[in-house]
Write a protein that holds these residues in place. Structure first.
Motif, PDB file in Angstrom:
ATOM      1  N   GLU B 223     -25.726 -45.866  -6.182  1.00 56.79           N
ATOM      2  CA  GLU B 223     -26.815 -46.330  -5.311  1.00 56.79           C
ATOM      3  C   GLU B 223     -28.123 -45.615  -5.607  1.00 56.79           C
ATOM      4  O   GLU B 223     -29.194 -46.216  -5.642  1.00 56.79           O
ATOM      5  CB  GLU B 223     -26.452 -46.093  -3.839  1.00 56.79           C
ATOM      6  CG  GLU B 223     -25.855 -47.330  -3.196  1.00 56.79           C
ATOM      7  CD  GLU B 223     -24.967 -46.988  -2.012  1.00 56.79           C
ATOM      8  OE1 GLU B 223     -25.364 -46.125  -1.194  1.00 56.79           O
ATOM      9  OE2 GLU B 223     -23.869 -47.571  -1.925  1.00 56.79           O
ATOM     10  N   GLU B 224     -27.999 -44.295  -5.827  1.00 60.87           N
ATOM     11  CA  GLU B 224     -29.199 -43.534  -6.153  1.00 60.87           C
ATOM     12  C   GLU B 224     -29.810 -44.063  -7.444  1.00 60.87           C
ATOM     13  O   GLU B 224     -31.035 -44.143  -7.581  1.00 60.87           O
ATOM     14  CB  GLU B 224     -28.804 -42.061  -6.340  1.00 60.87           C
ATOM     15  CG  GLU B 224     -29.611 -41.099  -5.498  1.00 60.87           C
ATOM     16  CD  GLU B 224     -29.132 -39.673  -5.704  1.00 60.87           C
ATOM     17  OE1 GLU B 224     -28.256 -39.262  -4.906  1.00 60.87           O
ATOM     18  OE2 GLU B 224     -29.586 -38.989  -6.638  1.00 60.87           O
ATOM     19  N   ARG B 225     -28.943 -44.406  -8.379  1.00 59.45           N
ATOM     20  CA  ARG B 225     -29.429 -44.917  -9.655  1.00 59.45           C
ATOM     21  C   ARG B 225     -30.169 -46.239  -9.447  1.00 59.45           C
ATOM     22  O   ARG B 225     -31.235 -46.465 -10.030  1.00 59.45           O
ATOM     23  CB  ARG B 225     -28.234 -45.098 -10.604  1.00 59.45           C
ATOM     24  CG  ARG B 225     -28.661 -45.240 -12.025  1.00 59.45           C
ATOM     25  CD  ARG B 225     -27.532 -45.165 -13.038  1.00 59.45           C
ATOM     26  NE  ARG B 225     -28.090 -45.464 -14.356  1.00 59.45           N
ATOM     27  CZ  ARG B 225     -27.454 -46.105 -15.330  1.00 59.45           C
ATOM     28  NH1 ARG B 225     -26.203 -46.486 -15.163  1.00 59.45           N
ATOM     29  NH2 ARG B 225     -28.047 -46.342 -16.472  1.00 59.45           N
ATOM     30  N   LEU B 226     -29.612 -47.089  -8.591  1.00 58.63           N
ATOM     31  CA  LEU B 226     -30.278 -48.364  -8.299  1.00 58.63           C
ATOM     32  C   LEU B 226     -31.636 -48.124  -7.655  1.00 58.63           C
ATOM     33  O   LEU B 226     -32.608 -48.825  -7.951  1.00 58.63           O
ATOM     34  CB  LEU B 226     -29.403 -49.222  -7.383  1.00 58.63           C
ATOM     35  CG  LEU B 226     -28.190 -49.873  -8.048  1.00 58.63           C
ATOM     36  CD1 LEU B 226     -27.390 -50.665  -7.023  1.00 58.63           C
ATOM     37  CD2 LEU B 226     -28.632 -50.791  -9.198  1.00 58.63           C
ATOM     38  N   ASP B 227     -31.701 -47.103  -6.785  1.00 57.37           N
ATOM     39  CA  ASP B 227     -32.981 -46.779  -6.165  1.00 57.37           C
ATOM     40  C   ASP B 227     -34.012 -46.397  -7.221  1.00 57.37           C
ATOM     41  O   ASP B 227     -35.180 -46.786  -7.127  1.00 57.37           O
ATOM     42  CB  ASP B 227     -32.811 -45.605  -5.185  1.00 57.37           C
ATOM     43  CG  ASP B 227     -32.140 -46.046  -3.897  1.00 57.37           C
ATOM     44  OD1 ASP B 227     -32.046 -47.274  -3.672  1.00 57.37           O
ATOM     45  OD2 ASP B 227     -31.705 -45.170  -3.124  1.00 57.37           O
ATOM     46  N   VAL B 228     -33.566 -45.611  -8.214  1.00 55.58           N
ATOM     47  CA  VAL B 228     -34.497 -45.185  -9.262  1.00 55.58           C
ATOM     48  C   VAL B 228     -34.958 -46.401 -10.063  1.00 55.58           C
ATOM     49  O   VAL B 228     -36.148 -46.523 -10.388  1.00 55.58           O
ATOM     50  CB  VAL B 228     -33.835 -44.134 -10.185  1.00 55.58           C
ATOM     51  CG1 VAL B 228     -34.785 -43.742 -11.309  1.00 55.58           C
ATOM     52  CG2 VAL B 228     -33.431 -42.901  -9.381  1.00 55.58           C
ATOM     53  N   VAL B 229     -34.024 -47.304 -10.359  1.00 56.88           N
ATOM     54  CA  VAL B 229     -34.402 -48.513 -11.089  1.00 56.88           C
ATOM     55  C   VAL B 229     -35.437 -49.310 -10.298  1.00 56.88           C
ATOM     56  O   VAL B 229     -36.457 -49.750 -10.843  1.00 56.88           O
ATOM     57  CB  VAL B 229     -33.153 -49.381 -11.393  1.00 56.88           C
ATOM     58  CG1 VAL B 229     -33.560 -50.739 -11.949  1.00 56.88           C
ATOM     59  CG2 VAL B 229     -32.219 -48.660 -12.367  1.00 56.88           C
ATOM     60  N   GLU B 230     -35.183 -49.477  -8.999  1.00 59.04           N
ATOM     61  CA  GLU B 230     -36.119 -50.246  -8.162  1.00 59.04           C
ATOM     62  C   GLU B 230     -37.493 -49.577  -8.131  1.00 59.04           C
ATOM     63  O   GLU B 230     -38.532 -50.239  -8.213  1.00 59.04           O
ATOM     64  CB  GLU B 230     -35.578 -50.365  -6.720  1.00 59.04           C
ATOM     65  CG  GLU B 230     -34.270 -51.153  -6.589  1.00 59.04           C
ATOM     66  CD  GLU B 230     -34.464 -52.675  -6.652  1.00 59.04           C
ATOM     67  OE1 GLU B 230     -35.575 -53.123  -6.964  1.00 59.04           O
ATOM     68  OE2 GLU B 230     -33.482 -53.408  -6.403  1.00 59.04           O
ATOM     69  N   ARG B 231     -37.474 -48.268  -8.003  1.00 54.72           N
ATOM     70  CA  ARG B 231     -38.736 -47.533  -7.957  1.00 54.72           C
ATOM     71  C   ARG B 231     -39.485 -47.700  -9.281  1.00 54.72           C
ATOM     72  O   ARG B 231     -40.705 -47.876  -9.315  1.00 54.72           O
ATOM     73  CB  ARG B 231     -38.446 -46.046  -7.678  1.00 54.72           C
ATOM     74  CG  ARG B 231     -39.648 -45.194  -7.429  1.00 54.72           C
ATOM     75  CD  ARG B 231     -39.316 -43.991  -6.519  1.00 54.72           C
ATOM     76  NE  ARG B 231     -38.139 -43.249  -6.964  1.00 54.72           N
ATOM     77  CZ  ARG B 231     -38.164 -42.290  -7.924  1.00 54.72           C
ATOM     78  NH1 ARG B 231     -39.290 -41.965  -8.518  1.00 54.72           N
ATOM     79  NH2 ARG B 231     -37.059 -41.655  -8.260  1.00 54.72           N
ATOM     80  N   PHE B 232     -38.718 -47.676 -10.373  1.00 59.12           N
ATOM     81  CA  PHE B 232     -39.323 -47.822 -11.697  1.00 59.12           C
ATOM     82  C   PHE B 232     -39.937 -49.216 -11.850  1.00 59.12           C
ATOM     83  O   PHE B 232     -41.068 -49.369 -12.339  1.00 59.12           O
ATOM     84  CB  PHE B 232     -38.253 -47.577 -12.765  1.00 59.12           C
ATOM     85  CG  PHE B 232     -38.749 -47.700 -14.169  1.00 59.12           C
ATOM     86  CD1 PHE B 232     -39.852 -46.967 -14.594  1.00 59.12           C
ATOM     87  CD2 PHE B 232     -38.131 -48.542 -15.069  1.00 59.12           C
ATOM     88  CE1 PHE B 232     -40.325 -47.077 -15.893  1.00 59.12           C
ATOM     89  CE2 PHE B 232     -38.597 -48.658 -16.373  1.00 59.12           C
ATOM     90  CZ  PHE B 232     -39.692 -47.930 -16.782  1.00 59.12           C
TER      91      PHE B 232
END
Lengths: 433, 433
Positions: B223-232
């Motif tokens: 989930e954290e990784r998905l958050d980083v992708v979304e932020r990117f």
């Protein structure tokens, strides 16, 4: 098709081969040294792999002197470089044979005129076994040795030799191994079982010696690792003595062979004391020729520490293989991204080590990088480098990197430029992975 | 020299190329499919890499359907396979362009007739920059895009375009990046600085869009990784909006491009909501074509979980690239050594996964391996496999392995056999690493 070393020179290359500039168009590999290219003049597209030819020549002289002092011979592992040009140089410098790992590698060595080969594996698979026996059947002057660690392995090669009506035996080296290690018989009894199977399968196979690979020995400390190596070498000597006692060796010299690039001094010492009549000691280091800047640099310090013969020889092994890349991005104050990745450098024994930098049109020679410049990650085509706040590096600067473990960097390149100490390109070698 | 796809078929191969049998002697690559070879009949020397052609074709259809459903286009990353035969197939299946990582890769794509290329890097180094501009100067029909993340990078390419008198601008995509990531502008201000430099260097360069690579996003959890992708992706959209506000894009479509092989669904979703006039969304997955049995298998489960469009398409991506090796040794009850190593398979995203086995002259088809068969280590030319006590594997048995991360397995092979679902060899592809 290529069939002599000269044919490699005739191969035509262009910018579709990594490391070849586009400006010259297509050119013969043999003409690469005549283009007047210089790495530092920006004539090569980065990343590029180069071998400092003078350093490599000195390494070859060092190893020849070490072998002369110890009475052993070398069958350098060709899988390291897979470069027939380097195989031929190794033979010219006194190598007894070239070692290979697979039948494809054997085919490359044979195509380019290598007459004596150790295949340091027990060959498996019907097509590979057929290829091997066909190669033997095709040339009576081909002197060949391969490993055996099981009765099934012996029976397989003997059956194919019989089927093909081979006029001479396939020479086998009985492989010893350590519990938890790779291939090889774990105890003397099973080794003797394989040796007896070889004798029983005469005249299709012949037992010519004993083999092992000590390079994978593990230990929690360096000393523990040395203990494992010593124990392993003892194991090989015990196997050899048992085969001698049962008269299982075929007539002629008995080959005792081991030795990666870390412990060849111990191998020679121990085999010299094995008490095997007619023993010939064969080491197999593949990495001494180009050496490296990390893993084998450390291993060589160990060789010198242990071996008076090594210490008595002037000079020593030095890293000849270098990679050069460009700074592609300085996205953060403490970080640079280089045009170099897993496609260009091995990463299995440590990441490449940035050592020098060069700014075209500014520097006259590469300058050392200050401490704190280090790779922290590689992707397929990029390297992430951390650097100190005062680092001078900027977009377009060139960085020279040492490598760890030559085998996994050589196999990333089809051609590697030979350079002099001014980074002038004096030629190129071709690899066949 | 090769210059068309047909010329690849005319290239002559023999057993010096890994994976080519010796029995047939030298033969044209285009004739490999006519030899009647079958992997399971023991016709190929192992190790060997094969692509199950039907599975690959189904993967290509799946991706075409997904893109059709979402309105995006694909410029598949060619660095994955570096096979012009597969590039041409991807173009035939509707790819908008081929992406490459280096100028050497660009030369390969161009040699084999690819007319539109994204070079997903900011090119650095004088020879590489010269090669690139020469390629543009030589063909007005060559549609090309590359990245920029610094004023120095823009100035370098613009200066070379000016020096060469290039008749049209070099198309640039402004790269955004995340703190701690790889290349790309970390904040909108620096991105705008680069965009303004591009505008100022007109007509030698032109800003055609915004680019990023989200595949390296890290996180402690999925989930954290998905958050980083979304932020990117938000970051890229913010950069694009700022460039639009300042009218910094050159006239014509605005390219928004990101997308490795893990999050292309998110890329398309987010870019569709970017509010950029004339936006064209370009994904760049390189791995969908052969897929894998681990890393991207897991990533694809994520795509399906997140994307209703993906779930609506029948079938799905399946692993098409397999490695086959032999059991070379059973030195201990719980261990087998396979004829496969780091020279044959990537190990950067997990070791290959033994899935099936086959005993020549006994089995009619590959049998699944029971749980407990797993690689635990690879050396250059060997794999160490642990196995359960009741494992049937013995010397000479064949083992089929799935891989993780196609990019670092493709680059270990010069040719890869195409096979049907009976493992009959129907052709071969050539790679250019």
């Amino acid at each position: 098709m290529l069939d002599t070393i000269a044919a490699i020179d005739d191969e035509v290359m262009d910018a579709c081969t990594k490391g070849v500039p586009g400006s010259g168009g297509a050119l013969r590999l043999g003409d690469i040294g005549r283009q007047g290219w210089n790495l530092l003049a920006g004539d090569l597209p980065l990343p590029v792999a180069v071998i400092r030819a003078d350093v490599m020549a000195a390494n070859s002289r060092w190893m020849a002197a070490f072998l002369a002092a110890t009475g052993a011979v070398i069958a350098p592992h060709g899988k390291t470089t897979m470069s027939p040009q380097l195989f031929r140089r190794q033979i010219a410098d006194g190598a007894w044979a070239i070692t290979v790992a697979t039948v494809q590698q054997l085919c490359v060595a044979r195509r380019f005129g290598i007459r004596r080969v150790i295949l340091a594996n027990q060959v498996a698979g019907s097509e590979a076994v057929r290829m091997l026996v066909a190669e033997l059947a095709g040339d009576d002057g081909f002197d060949f040795y391969m490993l055996a660690d099981s009765v099934e392995g012996v029976d397989t090669i003997a059956a194919e030799a019989r089927r093909a009506g081979l006029a001479r035996p396939v020479n086998l080296l009985l492989e010893g191994g350590l519990e938890g290690g790779r291939t090889g018989c774990r105890d003397v009894e099973s080794a003797l079982g394989v040796a007896r199977a070889i004798a029983a399968a005469s005249p299709w196979v012949a037992l010519r010696g004993v083999e092992g690979f000590e390079g994978l020995a593990r230990g929690a400390t360096a000393e523990e690792r040395l203990d494992v190596v010593e124990r392993f070498l003892d194991h090989l000597c015990t196997i050899a003595a048992a085969c001698q006692d049962e008269a299982l060796f075929a007539p002629g010299p008995v080959i005792l062979t081991a030795g990666g690039s870390s412990f060849y001094d111990l191998v020679i010492d121990r085999f010299a004391r094995a008490g095997i009549e007619g023993a010939m000691i064969v080491t197999r280091s593949g990495c001494y020729l180009t050496h490296d800047a990390a893993m084998y640099c450390e291993a060589f310090a160990g060789v010198r520490e242990r071996s008076a013969a090594a210490r008595a020889i002037a000079g020593g092994l030095a890293p000849a293989l270098e990679l050069w890349a460009c700074v592609q991005s300085r996205p953060e104050p403490g970080r640079a991204i280089l045009t170099l990745g897993k496609r260009d450098a091995g990463h299995d024994a440590g990441l490449p080590i940035p050592q020098v930098w060069y700014r075209p049109d500014t520097h006259r020679a590469p300058e050392p990088l200050s401490p704190g410049h280090a790779l922290v990650e590689m992707n397929d085509q990029h390297a992430h480098m951390v650097l100190p706040a005062q680092s001078p590096l900027r977009f377009g600067d060139m960085v020279g990197l040492g490598i760890s473990h030559p085998c996994t960097t050589f196999d990333k390149w089809r051609i590697i430029h030979l350079v002099d100490e001014s980074y002038r390109v004096t030629g190129a070698i071709r690899t066949f992975f």
